[in-house]
Scaffold this motif. Structure first.
Motif, short mmCIF file in Angstrom:
data_model
loop_
_atom_site.label_atom_id
_atom_site.label_comp_id
_atom_site.label_asym_id
_atom_site.label_seq_id
_atom_site.Cartn_x
_atom_site.Cartn_y
_atom_site.Cartn_z
N GLY A 36 16.29 11.40 29.50
CA GLY A 36 15.24 11.92 28.63
C GLY A 36 14.56 13.17 29.14
N THR A 37 15.15 13.81 30.11
CA THR A 37 14.53 15.03 30.67
C THR A 37 14.86 16.28 29.85
OG1 THR A 37 16.36 15.29 32.22
CG2 THR A 37 14.41 14.12 33.01
N ILE A 38 15.90 16.19 29.03
CA ILE A 38 16.21 17.27 28.08
C ILE A 38 16.51 16.63 26.72
CG2 ILE A 38 17.07 18.85 29.85
CD1 ILE A 38 19.92 18.23 28.88
N SER A 39 16.39 17.41 25.67
CA SER A 39 16.60 16.88 24.32
C SER A 39 18.02 17.09 23.81
CB SER A 39 15.62 17.51 23.35
OG SER A 39 15.89 18.90 23.21
N GLY A 40 18.73 18.06 24.39
CA GLY A 40 20.08 18.35 23.95
C GLY A 40 20.17 19.61 23.10
N THR A 41 19.08 20.35 23.00
CA THR A 41 19.08 21.59 22.22
C THR A 41 18.82 22.81 23.09
OG1 THR A 41 16.72 21.37 21.74
CG2 THR A 41 18.25 20.38 20.15
N GLU A 42 18.73 22.61 24.39
CA GLU A 42 18.34 23.68 25.32
C GLU A 42 19.45 24.70 25.54
OE1 GLU A 42 15.92 20.10 26.20
OE2 GLU A 42 18.03 20.43 25.88
N ARG A 43 19.02 25.78 26.17
CA ARG A 43 19.92 26.81 26.73
C ARG A 43 19.55 26.92 28.20
NH1 ARG A 43 20.90 31.74 22.79
NH2 ARG A 43 21.10 30.61 20.85
N PHE A 44 20.54 27.02 29.03
CA PHE A 44 20.30 27.09 30.47
C PHE A 44 20.97 28.32 31.06
CE2 PHE A 44 20.53 22.51 29.49
CZ PHE A 44 19.25 22.14 29.86
N PRO A 45 20.22 29.12 31.83
CA PRO A 45 20.88 30.19 32.57
C PRO A 45 21.77 29.57 33.64
CG PRO A 45 18.53 30.09 33.10
CD PRO A 45 18.79 29.05 32.06
N VAL A 46 22.89 30.20 33.88
CA VAL A 46 23.85 29.68 34.86
C VAL A 46 24.41 30.85 35.66
CG1 VAL A 46 25.78 29.75 33.24
CG2 VAL A 46 25.87 28.17 35.15
N ALA A 47 24.71 30.57 36.93
CA ALA A 47 25.29 31.61 37.79
C ALA A 47 26.36 30.99 38.67
CB ALA A 47 24.22 32.25 38.65
N VAL A 48 27.36 31.77 38.96
CA VAL A 48 28.43 31.39 39.88
C VAL A 48 28.61 32.54 40.85
CG1 VAL A 48 30.90 30.91 40.10
CG2 VAL A 48 29.63 29.95 38.19
N THR A 49 28.76 32.19 42.12
CA THR A 49 29.01 33.21 43.12
C THR A 49 30.40 33.01 43.70
OG1 THR A 49 26.67 33.33 43.67
CG2 THR A 49 28.22 34.22 45.29
N LEU A 50 31.20 34.04 43.63
CA LEU A 50 32.54 34.04 44.21
C LEU A 50 32.44 34.70 45.57
CD1 LEU A 50 35.65 33.75 44.01
CD2 LEU A 50 35.65 36.05 43.03
N GLU A 51 32.86 33.98 46.59
CA GLU A 51 32.80 34.53 47.94
C GLU A 51 34.16 34.43 48.60
OE1 GLU A 51 30.23 34.18 52.06
OE2 GLU A 51 29.64 33.02 50.31
N LEU A 52 34.64 35.54 49.07
CA LEU A 52 35.90 35.62 49.81
C LEU A 52 35.56 36.31 51.13
CD1 LEU A 52 38.95 35.22 49.92
CD2 LEU A 52 39.19 37.30 48.58
N ALA A 53 35.08 35.50 52.06
CA ALA A 53 34.51 36.01 53.30
C ALA A 53 35.47 36.89 54.09
CB ALA A 53 34.03 34.85 54.17
N ALA A 54 36.74 36.52 54.12
CA ALA A 54 37.71 37.28 54.91
C ALA A 54 37.87 38.72 54.42
CB ALA A 54 39.07 36.58 54.88
N LEU A 55 37.55 38.95 53.14
CA LEU A 55 37.66 40.30 52.58
C LEU A 55 36.29 40.90 52.26
CD1 LEU A 55 40.70 39.78 50.18
CD2 LEU A 55 40.69 40.70 52.50
N VAL A 57 33.94 39.92 50.24
CA VAL A 57 33.66 39.95 48.80
C VAL A 57 32.64 38.86 48.49
CG1 VAL A 57 34.62 39.56 46.50
CG2 VAL A 57 35.94 40.82 48.21
N LYS A 58 31.58 39.23 47.80
CA LYS A 58 30.61 38.27 47.32
C LYS A 58 30.06 38.83 46.01
CE LYS A 58 26.74 35.41 48.70
NZ LYS A 58 25.83 35.05 49.80
N VAL A 59 30.44 38.18 44.91
CA VAL A 59 30.10 38.66 43.58
C VAL A 59 29.47 37.52 42.78
CG1 VAL A 59 31.00 39.71 41.46
CG2 VAL A 59 32.12 40.17 43.64
N ARG A 60 28.36 37.83 42.11
CA ARG A 60 27.67 36.84 41.28
C ARG A 60 27.97 37.11 39.81
NH1 ARG A 60 21.93 34.17 41.48
NH2 ARG A 60 21.51 33.98 39.26
N PHE A 61 28.26 36.02 39.08
CA PHE A 61 28.49 36.10 37.64
C PHE A 61 27.41 35.27 36.96
CE2 PHE A 61 32.54 36.59 39.78
CZ PHE A 61 33.05 37.73 39.17
N ASP A 62 26.72 35.86 36.01
CA ASP A 62 25.63 35.19 35.29
C ASP A 62 26.03 34.93 33.85
OD1 ASP A 62 23.39 35.22 37.30
OD2 ASP A 62 23.84 37.36 37.22
N GLY A 63 25.49 33.85 33.31
CA GLY A 63 25.75 33.53 31.92
C GLY A 63 24.72 32.55 31.40
#
Length: 68
Positions: A36-55, A57-63
């Protein structure tokens, strides 16, 4: 470098990330609706970070995840 091996390994990794991420998001939303903490009609910001330490690379993707 073998381009085919390289591309296949990237696709395999992205498939695991995509399927696993979707499952985690679905479970989190189901738990929140059941609690019951959400109603099911929400929108949520989301982010994913891709990290390839050996190269160094650290890139964030937002949606946004929309429930309705």
């Amino acid at each position: 470098m073998n381009e085919e091996t390289f591309n296949l390994s990237i696709r395999k990794f992205l498939k695991v990330v995509g399927v696993s991420s979707q499952r985690e998001i679905e479970l989190a939303v189901s738990r929140a609706i059941a609690a019951g903490t959400i109603s099911g009609t929400e929108r949520f910001p989301v982010a994913v970070t891709l990290e390839l330490a050996a190269l160094q690379v650290k890139v964030r993707f937002d949606g946004e995840i929309q429930l309705e």
